[in-house]
Design a protein around this motif. Structure first.
Motif, PDB file in Angstrom:
ATOM      1  N   ALA A 216       0.878  -1.157   0.117  1.00  0.00           N
ATOM      2  CA  ALA A 216      -0.120   0.102  -0.141  1.00  0.00           C
ATOM      3  C   ALA A 216       1.027   1.153   0.053  1.00  0.00           C
ATOM      4  CB  ALA A 216      -0.851   0.578   1.381  1.00  0.00           C
ATOM      5  N   HIS A 217       2.118   1.297   0.048  1.00  0.00           N
ATOM      6  CA  HIS A 217       2.952   2.687   0.103  1.00  0.00           C
ATOM      7  C   HIS A 217       2.708   3.017  -1.183  1.00  0.00           C
ATOM      8  CE1 HIS A 217       5.969   5.045   0.683  1.00  0.00           C
ATOM      9  NE2 HIS A 217       6.426   5.253   2.237  1.00  0.00           N
ATOM     10  N   PRO A 218       2.389   4.293  -1.332  1.00  0.00           N
ATOM     11  CA  PRO A 218       2.089   4.747  -2.405  1.00  0.00           C
ATOM     12  C   PRO A 218       3.665   5.465  -3.049  1.00  0.00           C
ATOM     13  CG  PRO A 218       1.901   6.016  -0.955  1.00  0.00           C
ATOM     14  CD  PRO A 218       2.408   5.022  -0.007  1.00  0.00           C
ATOM     15  N   GLN A 219       4.577   5.100  -2.467  1.00  0.00           N
ATOM     16  CA  GLN A 219       6.144   5.191  -3.408  1.00  0.00           C
ATOM     17  C   GLN A 219       6.929   3.741  -3.603  1.00  0.00           C
ATOM     18  OE1 GLN A 219       6.522   8.508  -4.509  1.00  0.00           O
ATOM     19  NE2 GLN A 219       4.863   8.766  -3.014  1.00  0.00           N
ATOM     20  N   VAL A 220       6.717   3.403  -3.274  1.00  0.00           N
ATOM     21  CA  VAL A 220       6.882   1.789  -3.760  1.00  0.00           C
ATOM     22  C   VAL A 220       6.170   1.188  -4.587  1.00  0.00           C
ATOM     23  CG1 VAL A 220       7.595  -0.477  -3.054  1.00  0.00           C
ATOM     24  CG2 VAL A 220       7.546   0.985  -1.175  1.00  0.00           C
ATOM     25  N   LYS A 221       6.731   1.402  -5.963  1.00  0.00           N
ATOM     26  CA  LYS A 221       6.620   1.177  -7.251  1.00  0.00           C
ATOM     27  C   LYS A 221       5.894   0.106  -8.127  1.00  0.00           C
ATOM     28  CE  LYS A 221       6.360   6.356  -7.944  1.00  0.00           C
ATOM     29  NZ  LYS A 221       5.125   6.267  -7.143  1.00  0.00           N
ATOM     30  N   ALA A 222       6.977  -1.043  -7.651  1.00  0.00           N
ATOM     31  CA  ALA A 222       6.685  -2.316  -7.642  1.00  0.00           C
ATOM     32  C   ALA A 222       6.812  -3.430  -6.891  1.00  0.00           C
ATOM     33  CB  ALA A 222       7.640  -2.515  -9.024  1.00  0.00           C
ATOM     34  N   ILE A 223       5.754  -4.262  -6.684  1.00  0.00           N
ATOM     35  CA  ILE A 223       5.524  -5.379  -6.111  1.00  0.00           C
ATOM     36  C   ILE A 223       6.322  -7.424  -6.231  1.00  0.00           C
ATOM     37  CG2 ILE A 223       4.091  -6.772  -4.391  1.00  0.00           C
ATOM     38  CD1 ILE A 223       5.196  -3.787  -3.541  1.00  0.00           C
ATOM     39  N   SER A 224       7.035  -7.620  -6.375  1.00  0.00           N
ATOM     40  CA  SER A 224       7.602  -9.123  -6.819  1.00  0.00           C
ATOM     41  C   SER A 224       7.093 -10.075  -5.948  1.00  0.00           C
ATOM     42  CB  SER A 224       8.755  -9.380  -6.777  1.00  0.00           C
ATOM     43  OG  SER A 224       9.050 -10.896  -7.295  1.00  0.00           O
ATOM     44  N   PHE A 225       5.807 -10.641  -5.791  1.00  0.00           N
ATOM     45  CA  PHE A 225       5.340 -10.987  -4.904  1.00  0.00           C
ATOM     46  C   PHE A 225       5.220 -13.531  -5.416  1.00  0.00           C
ATOM     47  CE2 PHE A 225       1.263 -13.246  -3.708  1.00  0.00           C
ATOM     48  CZ  PHE A 225       1.722 -13.633  -2.348  1.00  0.00           C
ATOM     49  N   THR A 226       5.573 -13.655  -4.455  1.00  0.00           N
ATOM     50  CA  THR A 226       5.158 -14.785  -4.276  1.00  0.00           C
ATOM     51  C   THR A 226       4.330 -15.418  -3.370  1.00  0.00           C
ATOM     52  OG1 THR A 226       7.156 -15.424  -6.013  1.00  0.00           O
ATOM     53  CG2 THR A 226       6.129 -17.838  -4.827  1.00  0.00           C
ATOM     54  N   GLY A 227       3.221 -16.348  -3.884  1.00  0.00           N
ATOM     55  CA  GLY A 227       2.529 -17.088  -2.138  1.00  0.00           C
ATOM     56  C   GLY A 227       1.289 -17.068  -3.178  1.00  0.00           C
ATOM     57  N   GLY A 228       0.018 -17.526  -2.397  1.00  0.00           N
ATOM     58  CA  GLY A 228      -0.946 -18.236  -2.314  1.00  0.00           C
ATOM     59  C   GLY A 228      -1.772 -17.263  -3.289  1.00  0.00           C
ATOM     60  N   THR A 229      -3.145 -17.893  -4.017  1.00  0.00           N
ATOM     61  CA  THR A 229      -3.569 -17.060  -5.403  1.00  0.00           C
ATOM     62  C   THR A 229      -4.807 -15.875  -4.894  1.00  0.00           C
ATOM     63  OG1 THR A 229      -3.318 -19.168  -6.923  1.00  0.00           O
ATOM     64  CG2 THR A 229      -5.463 -17.170  -6.817  1.00  0.00           C
ATOM     65  N   VAL A 230      -5.204 -16.342  -3.581  1.00  0.00           N
ATOM     66  CA  VAL A 230      -6.011 -15.470  -2.508  1.00  0.00           C
ATOM     67  C   VAL A 230      -5.234 -14.360  -1.923  1.00  0.00           C
ATOM     68  CG1 VAL A 230      -7.529 -15.361  -0.162  1.00  0.00           C
ATOM     69  CG2 VAL A 230      -7.681 -17.292  -1.403  1.00  0.00           C
ATOM     70  N   THR A 231      -3.844 -14.255  -1.595  1.00  0.00           N
ATOM     71  CA  THR A 231      -3.571 -13.229  -1.477  1.00  0.00           C
ATOM     72  C   THR A 231      -2.896 -12.481  -2.862  1.00  0.00           C
ATOM     73  OG1 THR A 231      -2.330 -14.484   0.579  1.00  0.00           O
ATOM     74  CG2 THR A 231      -1.634 -12.172   0.264  1.00  0.00           C
ATOM     75  N   GLY A 232      -2.936 -13.450  -3.668  1.00  0.00           N
ATOM     76  CA  GLY A 232      -2.405 -12.299  -5.298  1.00  0.00           C
ATOM     77  C   GLY A 232      -3.089 -11.265  -5.164  1.00  0.00           C
ATOM     78  N   ALA A 233      -4.299 -11.796  -5.646  1.00  0.00           N
ATOM     79  CA  ALA A 233      -5.437 -11.267  -6.113  1.00  0.00           C
ATOM     80  C   ALA A 233      -5.177 -10.576  -4.573  1.00  0.00           C
ATOM     81  CB  ALA A 233      -7.230 -11.877  -5.681  1.00  0.00           C
ATOM     82  N   HIS A 234      -6.103 -10.078  -3.984  1.00  0.00           N
ATOM     83  CA  HIS A 234      -5.468  -9.126  -2.437  1.00  0.00           C
ATOM     84  C   HIS A 234      -4.840  -8.593  -2.878  1.00  0.00           C
ATOM     85  CE1 HIS A 234      -7.274  -7.566   1.238  1.00  0.00           C
ATOM     86  NE2 HIS A 234      -5.723  -7.534   1.627  1.00  0.00           N
ATOM     87  N   ILE A 235      -3.944  -8.769  -3.416  1.00  0.00           N
ATOM     88  CA  ILE A 235      -2.532  -7.839  -3.608  1.00  0.00           C
ATOM     89  C   ILE A 235      -2.902  -6.180  -4.034  1.00  0.00           C
ATOM     90  CG2 ILE A 235       0.417  -7.561  -4.091  1.00  0.00           C
ATOM     91  CD1 ILE A 235       0.338  -9.307  -2.405  1.00  0.00           C
ATOM     92  N   ALA A 236      -2.958  -7.709  -5.599  1.00  0.00           N
ATOM     93  CA  ALA A 236      -3.369  -6.986  -7.225  1.00  0.00           C
ATOM     94  C   ALA A 236      -5.003  -5.569  -6.990  1.00  0.00           C
ATOM     95  CB  ALA A 236      -4.409  -7.866  -8.206  1.00  0.00           C
ATOM     96  N   LYS A 237      -5.205  -5.845  -5.912  1.00  0.00           N
ATOM     97  CA  LYS A 237      -6.445  -5.718  -5.919  1.00  0.00           C
ATOM     98  C   LYS A 237      -6.372  -3.986  -4.841  1.00  0.00           C
ATOM     99  CE  LYS A 237     -11.083  -7.318  -5.256  1.00  0.00           C
ATOM    100  NZ  LYS A 237     -11.557  -8.656  -4.042  1.00  0.00           N
TER     101      LYS A 237
END
Ligand code: NAD
Length: 480
Positions: A216-237
């Protein structure tokens, strides 16, 4: 009891609010360390350090960056035994596996990207008829976030950090709160290797709190995530309205397609590994085994016999094949799938029970389990169990094999066992997966793209794909 701390601006420090979480040794079922329960204030601190370090790190020559990454790789190798033991204790995986796969691969990740960045070329296009040339500049993005899971802790943590740093970014990284130990040790290694302060910041804590604060940090411009599909969908939102670049490596339910014309003995040995390595807790495990009908009974009997012979034991014992599952909630979740097997129309062919190990009576041990299924739509086949549990079922012909293989929401990897070249090519072409192995499993070349389709994720890691992700392209057009 050991307290591990955040690594921010080149120093180990306690979380600002001084809140801590228990960290369990899964082999013993006991708390053995405490980790920071970091909050958005800690992430802000990490952000400031990363932001301050960005200008000089991004301006560092490729050669200099590469040299530091190679030193990190070397120090990981030099500390291999200590790191492997820490990983095995923290995660429950057999020490032999941590020693031969996880930690060497963490070192390879740094070594690989230290070299890859020096070979990373831009494209150029001449616009014919216009006397113009286009070329692409690739800039580091800035401060980026790397969030990784518990199953291959240092292996996957460094798989993100190494390309991010190589490309000139500064990083806020969060390992899983369930397996923080080797990420903690990496901080010291980076300091020793001469990584300037603030370039890599490692923050520990819960996903929904510390992890989410990075996303959620507005200045962190890219996220590389590995984990569960439900978490991934949440992060994408959360990331979408902030227009962040995202790489999401998510869950899998990978088919292992076995045809009668395969090299049977190699298939059987490898299938044992692709089913139960790391207690089946690898996103690439072939958890849906589909076997051509003519060899189904033979395979079933041989596979059961081999599975029963696997030694379940303490992670640090040298002859252990199956260690402990990573946590009690995860163990119980996996067991529930097994307990529900009958109701799902499945038949447990072997395994399925908790195991008590001498001196480790509270450890999270489970027998490797084979379940024969008849309904390809049942939960056992459709949902990611992520434990030492595989389903098996027969198929009649290539068309049915392909249909069954693709009949899930996931599309990460697939293994095909056949000596028929035409069949392997047909399958490889039509299978819904980002990674296809023919007559092998988990053979990784770090230059190749890694990732999944469907609910297994978006984007690719590995090779130049990772360096493309961690850089922003800018086209320059010059008319002459
Ligand atoms: P998880 O999604 O629960 O957690 C992964 C990481 O995300 C952890 O560091 C966690 O703290 C963090 N996190 C959780 N909620 C968050 C949030 N709201 N915001 C930001 N961060 C958050 O996954 P897990 O249980 O640690 O790992 C198992 C899963 O990972 C399985 O589904 C497995 O298939 C998948 N996996 C995928 C790959 C791949 O390459 N595709 C590799 C390994 C594991």
């Amino acid at each position: 009891m050991k307290k591990i701390e955040n690594y921010i601006d080149g120093k180990y420090i306690a979380p600002i609010k001084n809140n801590w979480l228990d960290n369990y040794n899964p082999a013993k079922g006991e708390v053995y360390s405490q980790i920071p329960d970091s909050s958005s204030e800690d992430i802000e601190l990490a952000y400031k350090a990363a932001s301050n370090a960005f200008l000089s790190w991004s301006a560092t020559s490729l050669q200099e960056r590469s040299t530091i990454l190679l030193k990190i790789a070397k120090l990981i190798k030099e500390n291999l035994e200590e790191l492997a033991i820490a990983e095995a204790i923290d995660n429950g995986k057999p020490l032999t596996l941590a020693r031969s796969v996880d930690i060497p691969r963490a070192s390879d990740n740094f070594q690989f990207f230290a070299h890859a960045i020096t070979q990373f070329a831009s494209e150029a296009h001449e616009s014919s008829g216009f006397n113009a040339i286009n070329f692409t500049l690739r800039h580091p993005i800035g401060v980026v976030g790397c969030i990784s899971p518990w199953n291959l802790p240092l292996y996957l943590f460094t798989w993100k950090i190494a390309p991010a740093l190589a490309a000139g970014n500064t990083v806020i990284a969060k390992p899983s709160e369930i397996t923080p130990m080797t990420a903690y040790l990496l901080g010291e290694i980076c300091t020793k290797a001469g990584l300037p302060k603030g370039v890599l910041n490692i923050v520990h804590g819960l996903g929904a709190k510390a992890g989410q604060a990075i996303v959620a940090h507005p200045q962190v411009k890219a996220i590389s995530f590995t984990g569960g599909t439900v978490t991934g969908a949440h992060i994408a939102k959360i990331a979408a309205p902030l227009f962040k670049k995202l790489s999401l490596e998510l869950g899998g339910k990978n088919p292992n397609l076995i045809f009668a014309d395969c090299d049977y003995d190699r298939m059987l040995e490898t299938t044992l590994k692709s089913s139960f390595s790391n207690q089946g807790q690898i996103c690439l495990c072939g958890s849906r085994i589909l076997v051509e009908k003519s060899i189904y009974e033979r395979f079933k009997n041989d596979f059961i016999a081999k599975t029963k012979a696997l030694k379940i034991g303490q992670p640090l014992d040298k002859d252990t094949n199956i260690g402990a599952l990573v946590s009690k909630p995860h163990l119980e979740k996996v067991k529930r799938y097994i307990d529900d097997a009958n109701a799902e129309g499945g038949k447990v062919l072997c395994g399925g029970e908790y195991v008590t190990i001498v001196d480790h009576k509270k450890g999270y041990y489970l027998q490797p389990t084979i379940i024969e299924v008849s309904d390809p739509r049942c939960r056992l086949v459709q949902e990611e169990i992520f434990g030492p549990v595989v389903t098996i079922m027969p198929f009649d012909n290539d068309e049915e094999a392909l249909e069954l293989a693709n009949d899930v929401r996931y599309g990460l990897s697939c293994t095909i066992w056949t000596n028929n070249l035409n069949r392997s090519m047909k399958m490889a072409k039509h299978i819904d997966a980002g990674i296809v192995w023919v007559n092998t499993w988990m053979m990784r070349d770090l230059r190749t793209p890694f990732g999944g389709i469907k609910d297994s994720g978006v984007g690719r890691e590995g090779g130049f794909e990772a360096l493309r992700f961690f850089t922003e392209p800018k086209n320059v057009c010059i008319q002459y």
